[in-house]
Design a protein around this motif. Structure first.
Motif, PDB file in Angstrom:
ATOM      1  N   VAL A 198      48.875  50.177  14.791  1.00  0.00           N
ATOM      2  CA  VAL A 198      48.258  49.277  15.985  1.00  0.00           C
ATOM      3  C   VAL A 198      46.822  48.027  15.204  1.00  0.00           C
ATOM      4  CG1 VAL A 198      48.406  51.447  17.823  1.00  0.00           C
ATOM      5  CG2 VAL A 198      46.852  50.845  16.648  1.00  0.00           C
ATOM      6  N   ASN A 199      47.164  47.480  15.904  1.00  0.00           N
ATOM      7  CA  ASN A 199      45.984  46.731  16.385  1.00  0.00           C
ATOM      8  C   ASN A 199      45.497  46.351  17.621  1.00  0.00           C
ATOM      9  OD1 ASN A 199      44.946  43.515  14.856  1.00  0.00           O
ATOM     10  ND2 ASN A 199      44.719  43.392  17.418  1.00  0.00           N
ATOM     11  N   GLN A 200      44.061  46.630  17.003  1.00  0.00           N
ATOM     12  CA  GLN A 200      43.039  47.328  18.587  1.00  0.00           C
ATOM     13  C   GLN A 200      41.835  45.379  18.988  1.00  0.00           C
ATOM     14  OE1 GLN A 200      43.113  48.509  21.732  1.00  0.00           O
ATOM     15  NE2 GLN A 200      42.339  47.322  21.926  1.00  0.00           N
ATOM     16  N   GLU A 201      42.013  45.162  19.435  1.00  0.00           N
ATOM     17  CA  GLU A 201      41.182  43.757  19.647  1.00  0.00           C
ATOM     18  C   GLU A 201      40.126  43.909  20.615  1.00  0.00           C
ATOM     19  OE1 GLU A 201      43.225  39.723  21.449  1.00  0.00           O
ATOM     20  OE2 GLU A 201      44.511  41.203  22.264  1.00  0.00           O
ATOM     21  N   THR A 202      38.978  43.229  20.264  1.00  0.00           N
ATOM     22  CA  THR A 202      37.374  43.874  21.004  1.00  0.00           C
ATOM     23  C   THR A 202      36.974  45.037  20.796  1.00  0.00           C
ATOM     24  OG1 THR A 202      38.545  43.405  23.184  1.00  0.00           O
ATOM     25  CG2 THR A 202      38.059  41.367  22.498  1.00  0.00           C
ATOM     26  N   VAL A 203      37.076  45.625  19.508  1.00  0.00           N
ATOM     27  CA  VAL A 203      35.856  46.872  19.542  1.00  0.00           C
ATOM     28  C   VAL A 203      34.711  46.154  19.822  1.00  0.00           C
ATOM     29  CG1 VAL A 203      35.928  48.931  17.850  1.00  0.00           C
ATOM     30  CG2 VAL A 203      38.191  48.392  18.539  1.00  0.00           C
ATOM     31  N   PHE A 204      33.892  45.720  18.667  1.00  0.00           N
ATOM     32  CA  PHE A 204      32.869  45.717  18.462  1.00  0.00           C
ATOM     33  C   PHE A 204      32.777  44.326  19.115  1.00  0.00           C
ATOM     34  CE2 PHE A 204      34.134  48.536  15.326  1.00  0.00           C
ATOM     35  CZ  PHE A 204      32.638  49.151  15.193  1.00  0.00           C
ATOM     36  N   ILE A 239      46.069  51.017  11.758  1.00  0.00           N
ATOM     37  CA  ILE A 239      45.496  50.613  12.221  1.00  0.00           C
ATOM     38  C   ILE A 239      44.268  49.279  12.111  1.00  0.00           C
ATOM     39  CG2 ILE A 239      42.717  50.812  13.988  1.00  0.00           C
ATOM     40  CD1 ILE A 239      43.165  53.967  13.589  1.00  0.00           C
ATOM     41  N   LEU A 240      44.492  48.701  12.729  1.00  0.00           N
ATOM     42  CA  LEU A 240      43.786  46.787  12.248  1.00  0.00           C
ATOM     43  C   LEU A 240      42.799  46.577  13.614  1.00  0.00           C
ATOM     44  CD1 LEU A 240      46.892  47.015  11.125  1.00  0.00           C
ATOM     45  CD2 LEU A 240      46.197  45.351  10.244  1.00  0.00           C
ATOM     46  N   LEU A 241      41.933  46.322  13.086  1.00  0.00           N
ATOM     47  CA  LEU A 241      40.831  45.249  14.407  1.00  0.00           C
ATOM     48  C   LEU A 241      41.114  43.833  14.495  1.00  0.00           C
ATOM     49  CD1 LEU A 241      37.684  47.611  14.171  1.00  0.00           C
ATOM     50  CD2 LEU A 241      40.102  48.457  15.533  1.00  0.00           C
TER      51      LEU A 241
END
Length: 274
Positions: A198-204, A239-241
């Motif tokens: 998964v690539n998850q946007e806007t975690v931080f 996992i990618l951010l």
């Protein structure tokens, strides 16, 4: 005097060597970058990354081959859960629209349970992109299941992913966002069979769409995504951010988090990912 000078130079070299060892050298490759706002005539800098995400429509087979010859893995953007007005085939699927995509007024959520849509992605669009020599797909808008949480929408997404797997089992499949869908796949034990990570946007970080500016994410939202990503990691998925406009202090925080968890991340400076 000569001995003193030699001693001084030795210390200087030792100091400089230590500084270089603890920082990225000028020629070192960065791990990950997302460049959906670029085309094949704007490839400067892309080879600085080990993995890049591009818009396949904007690149030729030769340009992608040139990137890959440098050792760069190239993933192509594929929108599986929405249709955009500027697509040449928008008119073919406008009747499948489920609603306007918030913050992106030229985009519509699409009924992924429809066989016509699934066939288009699996037998027409994805093969066209695969023929360019891509290493994988960056699959956007599985969040359609969050907005229209029915078994039909869930099954439609699963059918699309199975079709992409069968198209070429060697392609890496990354889900962008889609935490509600991904969580159900993990619960049902099907995640690894359907996609690789998964690539998850806007975690931080967070986006103000009205001003197209960025700011730190709410602590509650960050805590939610951290917990979610631990479940994704436990399921054996990559996992990618993708963050936006993180300043130096926040960058250090994200670096430490990703290093601790063996995640990769990209700090985008523009909303259009140029």
């Amino acid at each position: 005097m000569k001995r003193v000078l030699i001693w001084f130079l030795a210390l200087l070299l030792l100091f400089c060597g230590c500084g270089t060892a603890n920082s990225k050298s000028a020629g070192a490759r960065q791990q990950y970058g997302v460049f959906l706002g670029r085309n094949g005539d704007e490839m400067n800098g892309l080879t600085q990354y080990e993995t890049v995400v591009i818009e396949p429509e904007e690149f030729t087979e030769g340009q992608i081959a040139a990137l890959k010859r440098t050792g760069c893995a190239v993933y192509g953007y594929l929108n599986i859960g929405a249709v955009e007005e500027y697509w040449e085939y928008y008119g073919r699927f406008e009747h499948l629209a489920l609603g306007v995509y918030e913050d992106w007024p030229d985009e519509r959520w699409v009924d992924v349970s429809d066989a016509e849509w699934q066939t288009f992605l699996i037998q027409e669009l994805a093969p066209k992109y695969t023929a360019l020599g891509l290493d994988g797909f960056f699959l956007d808008n599985a969040d359609v299941y969050y907005h229209f949480e029915t078994d039909e929408i869930y099954d439609g997404l699963c059918n699309i992913l199975r079709g992409l797997r069968n198209l070429n089992p060697d392609l890496t499949l990354l889900i962008n966002g889609g935490d509600t869908f991904v969580s159900r796949c993990i619960e049902e034990g099907t995640a690894k069979a359907l996609f690789d990570g998964v690539n998850q946007e806007t975690v931080f970080t967070a986006i103000d769409f009205e001003t197209e500016t960025f700011h730190p994410q709410d602590t509650e939202e960050t805590a939610y995504f951290k917990e979610y990503l631990q479940s994704v990691k436990a399921a054996g998925l990559q996992i990618l951010l993708l963050e936006y406009g993180a300043d130096k202090e926040l960058t250090r925080t994200i670096d430490a988090y990703c290093t601790e968890n063996s995640f990769r991340w990209y700090n985008a400076q523009t909303l259009n990912l140029e």
